[in-house]
Design a protein around this motif. Structure first.
Motif, PDB file in Angstrom:
ATOM      1  N   GLY B 165      50.616  47.480  34.167  1.00 52.97           N
ATOM      2  CA  GLY B 165      50.840  46.544  35.298  1.00 52.97           C
ATOM      3  C   GLY B 165      49.837  46.806  36.409  1.00 52.97           C
ATOM      4  O   GLY B 165      49.234  45.872  36.958  1.00 52.97           O
ATOM      5  N   ILE B 166      49.658  48.099  36.725  1.00 55.64           N
ATOM      6  CA  ILE B 166      48.709  48.460  37.793  1.00 55.64           C
ATOM      7  C   ILE B 166      47.286  48.082  37.387  1.00 55.64           C
ATOM      8  O   ILE B 166      46.511  47.545  38.179  1.00 55.64           O
ATOM      9  CB  ILE B 166      48.819  49.974  38.124  1.00 55.64           C
ATOM     10  N   ILE B 167      46.960  48.374  36.103  1.00 54.19           N
ATOM     11  CA  ILE B 167      45.596  48.054  35.616  1.00 54.19           C
ATOM     12  C   ILE B 167      45.323  46.553  35.742  1.00 54.19           C
ATOM     13  O   ILE B 167      44.280  46.125  36.251  1.00 54.19           O
ATOM     14  CB  ILE B 167      45.422  48.510  34.138  1.00 54.19           C
ATOM     15  N   VAL B 168      46.286  45.742  35.304  1.00 52.72           N
ATOM     16  CA  VAL B 168      46.110  44.283  35.369  1.00 52.72           C
ATOM     17  C   VAL B 168      45.981  43.825  36.825  1.00 52.72           C
ATOM     18  O   VAL B 168      45.150  42.975  37.151  1.00 52.72           O
ATOM     19  CB  VAL B 168      47.285  43.558  34.647  1.00 52.72           C
ATOM     20  N   LEU B 169      46.799  44.453  37.700  1.00 52.54           N
ATOM     21  CA  LEU B 169      46.752  44.087  39.124  1.00 52.54           C
ATOM     22  C   LEU B 169      45.369  44.399  39.709  1.00 52.54           C
ATOM     23  O   LEU B 169      44.766  43.563  40.388  1.00 52.54           O
ATOM     24  CB  LEU B 169      47.843  44.854  39.894  1.00 52.54           C
ATOM     25  N   VAL B 170      44.862  45.613  39.401  1.00 51.03           N
ATOM     26  CA  VAL B 170      43.531  46.015  39.905  1.00 51.03           C
ATOM     27  C   VAL B 170      42.462  45.045  39.394  1.00 51.03           C
ATOM     28  O   VAL B 170      41.601  44.562  40.145  1.00 51.03           O
ATOM     29  CB  VAL B 170      43.199  47.469  39.480  1.00 51.03           C
ATOM     30  N   MET B 171      42.548  44.726  38.087  1.00 50.20           N
ATOM     31  CA  MET B 171      41.561  43.804  37.494  1.00 50.20           C
ATOM     32  C   MET B 171      41.641  42.430  38.146  1.00 50.20           C
ATOM     33  O   MET B 171      40.613  41.796  38.410  1.00 50.20           O
ATOM     34  CB  MET B 171      41.811  43.660  35.993  1.00 50.20           C
ATOM     35  N   SER B 172      42.863  41.968  38.401  1.00 46.04           N
ATOM     36  CA  SER B 172      43.026  40.632  39.000  1.00 46.04           C
ATOM     37  C   SER B 172      42.458  40.597  40.406  1.00 46.04           C
ATOM     38  O   SER B 172      41.768  39.638  40.781  1.00 46.04           O
ATOM     39  CB  SER B 172      44.505  40.230  39.052  1.00 46.04           C
ATOM     40  N   ILE B 173      42.747  41.659  41.182  1.00 49.33           N
ATOM     41  CA  ILE B 173      42.229  41.702  42.561  1.00 49.33           C
ATOM     42  C   ILE B 173      40.699  41.726  42.523  1.00 49.33           C
ATOM     43  O   ILE B 173      40.029  40.991  43.244  1.00 49.33           O
ATOM     44  CB  ILE B 173      42.788  42.929  43.331  1.00 49.33           C
ATOM     45  N   TYR B 174      40.151  42.553  41.618  1.00 54.71           N
ATOM     46  CA  TYR B 174      38.694  42.661  41.510  1.00 54.71           C
ATOM     47  C   TYR B 174      38.079  41.317  41.107  1.00 54.71           C
ATOM     48  O   TYR B 174      37.085  40.869  41.688  1.00 54.71           O
ATOM     49  CB  TYR B 174      38.331  43.742  40.483  1.00 54.71           C
ATOM     50  N   ALA B 175      38.726  40.669  40.110  1.00 62.06           N
ATOM     51  CA  ALA B 175      38.200  39.374  39.648  1.00 62.06           C
ATOM     52  C   ALA B 175      38.252  38.347  40.775  1.00 62.06           C
ATOM     53  O   ALA B 175      37.286  37.624  41.017  1.00 62.06           O
ATOM     54  CB  ALA B 175      39.005  38.886  38.448  1.00 62.06           C
ATOM     55  N   GLY B 176      39.378  38.316  41.507  1.00 63.50           N
ATOM     56  CA  GLY B 176      39.530  37.361  42.624  1.00 63.50           C
ATOM     57  C   GLY B 176      38.461  37.586  43.672  1.00 63.50           C
ATOM     58  O   GLY B 176      37.799  36.640  44.127  1.00 63.50           O
ATOM     59  N   LEU B 177      38.281  38.863  44.045  1.00 69.24           N
ATOM     60  CA  LEU B 177      37.287  39.186  45.090  1.00 69.24           C
ATOM     61  C   LEU B 177      35.879  38.851  44.629  1.00 69.24           C
ATOM     62  O   LEU B 177      35.081  38.319  45.398  1.00 69.24           O
ATOM     63  CB  LEU B 177      37.372  40.673  45.473  1.00 69.24           C
ATOM     64  N   SER B 178      35.584  39.153  43.355  1.00 74.04           N
ATOM     65  CA  SER B 178      34.208  38.880  42.897  1.00 74.04           C
ATOM     66  C   SER B 178      33.942  37.383  42.794  1.00 74.04           C
ATOM     67  O   SER B 178      32.820  36.933  43.047  1.00 74.04           O
ATOM     68  CB  SER B 178      33.901  39.599  41.581  1.00 74.04           C
ATOM     69  N   ILE B 179      34.970  36.595  42.456  1.00 76.28           N
ATOM     70  CA  ILE B 179      34.785  35.135  42.412  1.00 76.28           C
ATOM     71  C   ILE B 179      34.523  34.612  43.829  1.00 76.28           C
ATOM     72  O   ILE B 179      33.604  33.822  44.057  1.00 76.28           O
ATOM     73  CB  ILE B 179      36.013  34.445  41.765  1.00 76.28           C
ATOM     74  N   LEU B 180      35.320  35.100  44.789  1.00 76.94           N
ATOM     75  CA  LEU B 180      35.124  34.675  46.184  1.00 76.94           C
ATOM     76  C   LEU B 180      33.735  35.074  46.677  1.00 76.94           C
ATOM     77  O   LEU B 180      33.040  34.303  47.332  1.00 76.94           O
ATOM     78  CB  LEU B 180      36.185  35.304  47.099  1.00 76.94           C
ATOM     79  N   PHE B 181      33.343  36.328  46.325  1.00 77.92           N
ATOM     80  CA  PHE B 181      32.043  36.822  46.762  1.00 77.92           C
ATOM     81  C   PHE B 181      30.919  35.973  46.162  1.00 77.92           C
ATOM     82  O   PHE B 181      29.977  35.606  46.853  1.00 77.92           O
ATOM     83  CB  PHE B 181      31.861  38.300  46.374  1.00 77.92           C
ATOM     84  N   THR B 182      31.024  35.665  44.864  1.00 67.88           N
ATOM     85  CA  THR B 182      29.971  34.870  44.210  1.00 67.88           C
ATOM     86  C   THR B 182      29.829  33.511  44.893  1.00 67.88           C
ATOM     87  O   THR B 182      28.714  33.065  45.167  1.00 67.88           O
ATOM     88  CB  THR B 182      30.301  34.662  42.708  1.00 67.88           C
ATOM     89  N   LYS B 183      30.977  32.867  45.164  1.00 73.70           N
ATOM     90  CA  LYS B 183      30.938  31.551  45.821  1.00 73.70           C
ATOM     91  C   LYS B 183      30.231  31.657  47.167  1.00 73.70           C
ATOM     92  O   LYS B 183      29.373  30.856  47.506  1.00 73.70           O
ATOM     93  CB  LYS B 183      32.365  31.027  46.028  1.00 73.70           C
ATOM     94  N   TRP B 184      30.615  32.667  47.934  1.00 69.64           N
ATOM     95  CA  TRP B 184      30.037  32.858  49.269  1.00 69.64           C
ATOM     96  C   TRP B 184      28.534  33.148  49.168  1.00 69.64           C
ATOM     97  O   TRP B 184      27.727  32.598  49.911  1.00 69.64           O
ATOM     98  CB  TRP B 184      30.766  34.013  49.973  1.00 69.64           C
ATOM     99  N   TYR B 185      28.158  33.984  48.197  1.00 66.77           N
ATOM    100  CA  TYR B 185      26.774  34.415  48.056  1.00 66.77           C
ATOM    101  C   TYR B 185      25.855  33.247  47.661  1.00 66.77           C
ATOM    102  O   TYR B 185      24.786  33.065  48.231  1.00 66.77           O
ATOM    103  CB  TYR B 185      26.716  35.526  46.997  1.00 66.77           C
ATOM    104  N   VAL B 186      26.321  32.455  46.701  1.00 63.78           N
ATOM    105  CA  VAL B 186      25.515  31.306  46.259  1.00 63.78           C
ATOM    106  C   VAL B 186      25.332  30.326  47.422  1.00 63.78           C
ATOM    107  O   VAL B 186      24.255  29.800  47.664  1.00 63.78           O
ATOM    108  CB  VAL B 186      26.179  30.604  45.043  1.00 63.78           C
ATOM    109  N   ARG B 187      26.418  30.117  48.152  1.00 60.19           N
ATOM    110  CA  ARG B 187      26.380  29.205  49.305  1.00 60.19           C
ATOM    111  C   ARG B 187      25.389  29.728  50.350  1.00 60.19           C
ATOM    112  O   ARG B 187      24.610  28.990  50.920  1.00 60.19           O
ATOM    113  CB  ARG B 187      27.801  29.094  49.869  1.00 60.19           C
ATOM    114  N   LYS B 188      25.429  31.039  50.576  1.00 64.68           N
ATOM    115  CA  LYS B 188      24.561  31.650  51.581  1.00 64.68           C
ATOM    116  C   LYS B 188      23.091  31.553  51.160  1.00 64.68           C
ATOM    117  O   LYS B 188      22.222  31.270  51.968  1.00 64.68           O
ATOM    118  CB  LYS B 188      24.959  33.115  51.774  1.00 64.68           C
ATOM    119  N   LEU B 189      22.851  31.773  49.874  1.00 64.41           N
ATOM    120  CA  LEU B 189      21.468  31.752  49.389  1.00 64.41           C
ATOM    121  C   LEU B 189      20.866  30.355  49.394  1.00 64.41           C
ATOM    122  O   LEU B 189      19.734  30.155  49.808  1.00 64.41           O
ATOM    123  CB  LEU B 189      21.409  32.301  47.964  1.00 64.41           C
TER     124      LEU B 189
END
Lengths: 142, 210
Positions: B165-189
């Motif tokens: 459960g913890i592993i899945v939670l960590v992975m989900s948070i990481y995936a969510g953050l990286s998706i948000l970061f990618t969107k922001w980064y592409v927009r910024k570039l």
């Protein structure tokens, strides 16, 4: 007109020269060489993907941009030139290109060929631009 | 104020500019030998550096596999998979980006093609980032858990549900953050430049609207 600072202007000039050199093979002689050169230069200036610098008003020229080290014989003319540059600076990127070509005495047909719109629409755009410039410049050109 | 007066002012000024801006053949030759300083060229150079780094990782992974030190083999295989997927992405990215060449057609056509290519490139960049980064993160987390479990004399299948459960939670948070970061980064570039080009194109398209 499309650069804020001397360094950017030099970079743009260099890139235009590079693009002209690289694209020369594609020149098929269907238009005048000057028209083709204006196309490449304008495309490089507008869509050439320069690095964006964070500035309050990005597309506006800074005051330094008007400090071209040239003094025209007539100080009145020099002042008017500064006002003209500032007025043109308030136009959109496309309008800047159109008015520059018009000020350099290109015909509506040539401008249409460079920009990709009809000569009639060049006329419409120029009328609008002239109205705007008149409004901005009227107080300075008595 | 007459427009002809503006023409006179403009032409007298540009004539002087042409005079002082005159370049010799040697100057032009020097310019042609220099690198382009457009952001496009800079991105191309940085893609080259990134590909170089990926290749270094690939060589390191191959070397690891050749050494046959089994404890790190799985990591080397994961790394090779990541490098392979990234190389596919980078070659797409490179081809897409280099379609944005300086056009010799009229401004309207050039803007139309450039905005279309940029939109496709931004989409590709976003999707690749949204898939590769979370996948690599998940592989990293799983590998870490695998090593930790091995150290405690267990296998992954022996882990309790709460740990998963913890592993899945960590992975989900990481995936969510990286998706948000990618969107922001592409927009910024590319976002600002794309919006500006789109605005120019829309201005030119007004002429063809009914």
């Amino acid at each position: 007109m499309y650069c804020n600072q001397d360094e950017e202007r030099r970079d743009l000039f260099q890139d235009i020269v590079l693009q002209l050199w690289r694209a020369y093979e594609s020149f098929k002689g269907e238009s005048k060489i000057s028209t083709w050169m204006y196309r490449v230069a304008l495309n490089t200036a507008i869509s050439g993907f320069r690095k964006q610098k964070r500035k309050p008003e990005q597309s506006r020229l800074s005051d330094r941009a008007y400090e071209v080290p040239i003094v025209l014989p007539d100080p009145d003319m020099e002042e008017k030139r500064t006002f003209l540059y500032k007025a043109i600076d308030q136009l959109s990127e496309v309008e800047k290109g159109i008015v520059m070509l018009h000020l350099e005495d290109h015909s509506y047909e040539e401008i249409a060929e460079i920009i990709g719109i009809t000569p009639n629409y060049v006329g419409v755009k120029l009328n609008r631009i002239k109205q705007r410039l008149k409004k901005i410049l009227q107080p300075h050109f008595v | 104020m007459e427009f002809d007066e503006l023409k006179t002012i403009w032409q007298s000024h540009t004539a002087t500019l042409v005079e002082i801006g005159h370049r010799s053949a040697a100057d032009i030759g020097h310019m042609l030998r220099q690198r382009s300083r457009t952001a496009l060229s800079k991105i191309n150079r940085s893609i080259g550096i990134e590909i170089g780094i990926l290749l270094a990782f690939a060589l390191l992974s191959v070397w690891q596999l050749v050494r046959q030190e089994s404890s790190l083999d799985l990591l080397a295989i994961i790394m090779l998979c990541f490098v392979g997927a990234s190389m596919i992405f980078y070659s797409w990215k490179y081809r897409r980006l280099n379609r944005i060449s300086i056009e010799t057609s009229n401004l309207k056509e050039a803007l139309s093609r450039t905005t279309m290519t940029m939109a496709g490139y931004m989409k590709l960049y976003s999707y690749a980032g949204m898939i590769l980064v979370p996948a690599m993160g998940a592989a990293g987390v799983l590998y870490g858990v695998h090593v930790a479990a091995q150290d405690n004399g267990k296998t992954l299948s022996e882990l309790p549900m709460s740990a998963w459960g913890i592993i899945v939670l960590v992975m989900s948070i990481y995936a969510g953050l990286s998706i948000l970061f990618t969107k922001w980064y592409v927009r910024k570039l590319y976002g600002v430049h794309y919006d500006e080009l789109k605005a120019c194109l829309e201005e030119l398209q007004e002429s063809t609207m009914p």
